[in-house]
Design a protein around this motif. Sequence first.
Motif, short mmCIF file in Angstrom:
data_model
loop_
_atom_site.label_atom_id
_atom_site.label_comp_id
_atom_site.label_asym_id
_atom_site.label_seq_id
_atom_site.Cartn_x
_atom_site.Cartn_y
_atom_site.Cartn_z
N LYS A 245 41.68 48.05 -22.28
CA LYS A 245 41.94 46.89 -21.58
C LYS A 245 41.19 45.68 -21.88
O LYS A 245 41.78 44.69 -22.19
CB LYS A 245 41.51 47.20 -20.16
N ILE A 246 39.78 45.76 -22.38
CA ILE A 246 39.22 44.84 -22.73
C ILE A 246 39.89 43.97 -24.27
O ILE A 246 39.87 42.83 -24.32
CB ILE A 246 37.59 45.06 -23.41
N PHE A 247 40.31 44.90 -24.96
CA PHE A 247 40.96 44.69 -26.12
C PHE A 247 42.08 43.81 -25.98
O PHE A 247 42.28 42.72 -26.49
CB PHE A 247 41.06 45.85 -27.32
N GLU A 248 43.09 44.34 -25.40
CA GLU A 248 44.48 43.69 -24.87
C GLU A 248 44.14 42.24 -23.85
O GLU A 248 44.87 41.59 -24.47
CB GLU A 248 45.20 44.80 -24.22
N ALA A 249 43.29 42.19 -23.14
CA ALA A 249 43.20 41.15 -22.25
C ALA A 249 42.50 40.10 -23.18
O ALA A 249 43.07 38.92 -23.11
CB ALA A 249 42.05 41.35 -21.47
N THR A 250 41.70 40.44 -24.00
CA THR A 250 41.25 39.24 -24.80
C THR A 250 41.99 38.95 -26.10
O THR A 250 42.44 37.40 -25.95
CB THR A 250 39.84 40.06 -25.90
N ALA A 251 42.93 39.83 -26.67
CA ALA A 251 44.07 39.46 -27.61
C ALA A 251 45.00 38.64 -27.07
O ALA A 251 45.42 37.63 -27.72
CB ALA A 251 44.34 40.79 -28.20
N LEU A 252 45.38 38.92 -25.89
CA LEU A 252 46.68 38.29 -25.23
C LEU A 252 46.17 36.82 -24.64
O LEU A 252 47.00 36.10 -24.32
CB LEU A 252 47.17 39.11 -24.01
N ASN A 253 44.86 36.70 -24.29
CA ASN A 253 44.51 35.18 -24.01
C ASN A 253 44.25 34.24 -24.90
O ASN A 253 43.77 33.37 -25.05
CB ASN A 253 43.27 35.57 -23.12
N GLU A 256 48.05 32.25 -31.33
CA GLU A 256 48.14 32.62 -32.41
C GLU A 256 47.31 32.13 -33.62
O GLU A 256 47.22 30.99 -33.64
CB GLU A 256 49.75 32.75 -32.88
N GLY A 257 46.70 33.16 -34.16
CA GLY A 257 45.62 32.68 -35.22
C GLY A 257 44.31 32.46 -34.85
O GLY A 257 43.34 32.31 -35.47
N GLU A 258 44.32 32.23 -33.47
CA GLU A 258 42.72 32.20 -32.80
C GLU A 258 41.90 33.64 -33.02
O GLU A 258 42.39 34.34 -32.85
CB GLU A 258 42.97 31.73 -31.40
N ILE A 259 40.44 33.31 -33.02
CA ILE A 259 39.76 34.38 -33.23
C ILE A 259 38.73 34.48 -31.99
O ILE A 259 38.19 33.45 -31.58
CB ILE A 259 38.81 34.56 -34.55
N SER A 260 38.57 35.61 -31.47
CA SER A 260 37.77 35.64 -30.28
C SER A 260 36.22 35.80 -30.49
O SER A 260 35.72 35.82 -31.65
CB SER A 260 38.18 36.88 -29.42
N GLU A 261 35.59 35.45 -29.34
CA GLU A 261 34.12 35.79 -29.61
C GLU A 261 33.74 37.01 -29.47
O GLU A 261 34.82 38.01 -29.19
CB GLU A 261 33.27 35.06 -28.38
N PRO A 262 32.59 37.78 -29.99
CA PRO A 262 32.52 39.28 -29.87
C PRO A 262 32.59 39.74 -28.36
O PRO A 262 32.18 39.05 -27.36
CB PRO A 262 31.14 39.45 -30.44
N GLN A 273 41.68 38.85 -33.64
CA GLN A 273 42.41 37.67 -33.87
C GLN A 273 43.90 37.89 -33.68
O GLN A 273 44.25 39.12 -33.90
CB GLN A 273 42.69 37.36 -35.30
N LEU A 274 44.63 37.29 -32.70
CA LEU A 274 45.93 37.40 -32.12
C LEU A 274 47.01 36.80 -33.57
O LEU A 274 46.81 35.82 -33.86
CB LEU A 274 46.29 36.68 -31.11
N VAL A 275 47.51 37.72 -34.03
CA VAL A 275 48.29 37.45 -35.06
C VAL A 275 49.83 36.93 -34.78
O VAL A 275 50.22 35.92 -35.08
CB VAL A 275 48.73 38.49 -36.12
N LYS A 276 50.68 37.63 -33.71
CA LYS A 276 51.73 37.40 -33.29
C LYS A 276 52.10 38.08 -31.95
O LYS A 276 51.69 38.84 -31.75
CB LYS A 276 52.95 37.74 -34.28
N ASP A 283 51.00 41.64 -32.33
CA ASP A 283 50.29 41.98 -33.30
C ASP A 283 48.77 41.36 -33.61
O ASP A 283 48.73 40.18 -33.12
CB ASP A 283 50.88 41.66 -34.88
N ALA A 284 47.85 42.21 -33.80
CA ALA A 284 46.51 41.82 -33.74
C ALA A 284 45.67 42.43 -34.77
O ALA A 284 45.78 43.64 -35.27
CB ALA A 284 45.76 42.00 -32.40
#
Length: 455
Positions: A245-253, A256-262, A273-276, A283-284
């Motif tokens: 859940k934490i991976f998906e919630a972070t990626a989808l928020n 595209e191209g943005e990188i999350s905090e740890p 990083q959300l790719v598409k 894709d991430a």
Amino acid sequence: MIKNLKYLLTLSFLVSLFSFNANAQVKKGDLVDGISAVVGNEIILESEVLEQQNYAQQQGAAQTNKCEFMDGILSNKLLIYKAKKDTLIQDRSAAIREQAADKYSQIVSQFPSEKAMLDAYKFRTSYEMKNAIEKMDIDNYYGQQKYALVTEKVNITPNEVTDFYNAYKYQLPQVKDEIVLSKIAMYPKLTEAHKDEIINKLKKIKQDILAGDSFDNKARIYSEDPGSAANGGLYTNINRGKMVKIFEATALNLQEGEISEPVESEFGFHIIQLVKKSGKQYDARHILLKAEPNAEEIATAKAEMEKIKEDIKSGKLTFKEAAFKYSDDKNTKFNAGVMPGEDGSDRLEKANLNATVAYQIAGLNKGDLTDVFVFEEPNQKKAVTIMKVNEVIPMHALDLATDFERIKGFALNKKKGEVLEKWVKEQLPDTFISINNRYKDCNFKEDWSKSAIIK
């Protein structure tokens, strides 16, 4: 000869990955690969027959006659062919193809490089190997689905189990030395200072990427995710709900191209990083640093587990209560800590135990507890563990009094096999089957000549 479901159905599907490219195994002077049979529009290659024969020999099978393997493969191909035409079976081919890329990445991660992996499995290109994975998984899915439909109404009574046992008890396999174990597994907790160290390392990696370094290269160097590191941390065509859940919630928020905090998950700490993002898929990329406990953290967990062990020995807690209260293993904590066997029972074959576990239980009797020890779980996380010996079952011949459920399984699989044979006979008149002339002298169990055109 009694065949269980696993042998009957999956042998022709689940041969090791080396059998994907069987020509590499053919010796000089052997028949070069070619079509050995056609069932409907399903093709059977000679290499497929040879590889299953070789695999059975490697597994110690007593019977390795090539005609027997062709007989079984023909039945399985008939299942697959009919399954693809059956409207009751959901077409999952597209979803299986999407999963092939993930499976391919997982295999690559076990080798120093993609080329090393392709060389080991005797494939020329990644495209060729991915196609092989797709075909195996699609065939496996359709064959199992059709088998389940054909045999879904098969059941068995206690009297039938008894009759089966009386008729076949001298042919049934002997039960090897077994044991029933319960465990409590505790993942050592990281100190805040240790967590900060990992998080700061990820922040530094993110800064380097923002400054111009490639996420792909950083993932290959630093990521500890065996499923994606070799692919630059990339997962493609991820269906929503597949990742934690934490991976998906972070990626989808992310944009595209943005990188999350740890962020922290059950696997460790990530930057993502959300790719598409497209519809229900995305894709991430990510870089994972595992939360590996250090010596101090392991020692703290060991001391806590020693206290739990003393409470169990003194009677303050039962092992069941302690497992429910303290164990981090979700697969066993709600079942008194009992470890499941491969056949769904609670019996574990001693010869197949992990070497660390085998060492810890050596010489113990029913009711004994092991020492507190460190064990690497299947999810590759280190756990401080204790185990209890619930039962010790010596090698013995199967007996109705003690092994009824196991005997019932053999009897049920035999009955299902008979139903499958009847179904095959019913399909023959309406199915095109062509068998190469090199098998003309085979004494097949099924009378394939009722529909076969021998070349």
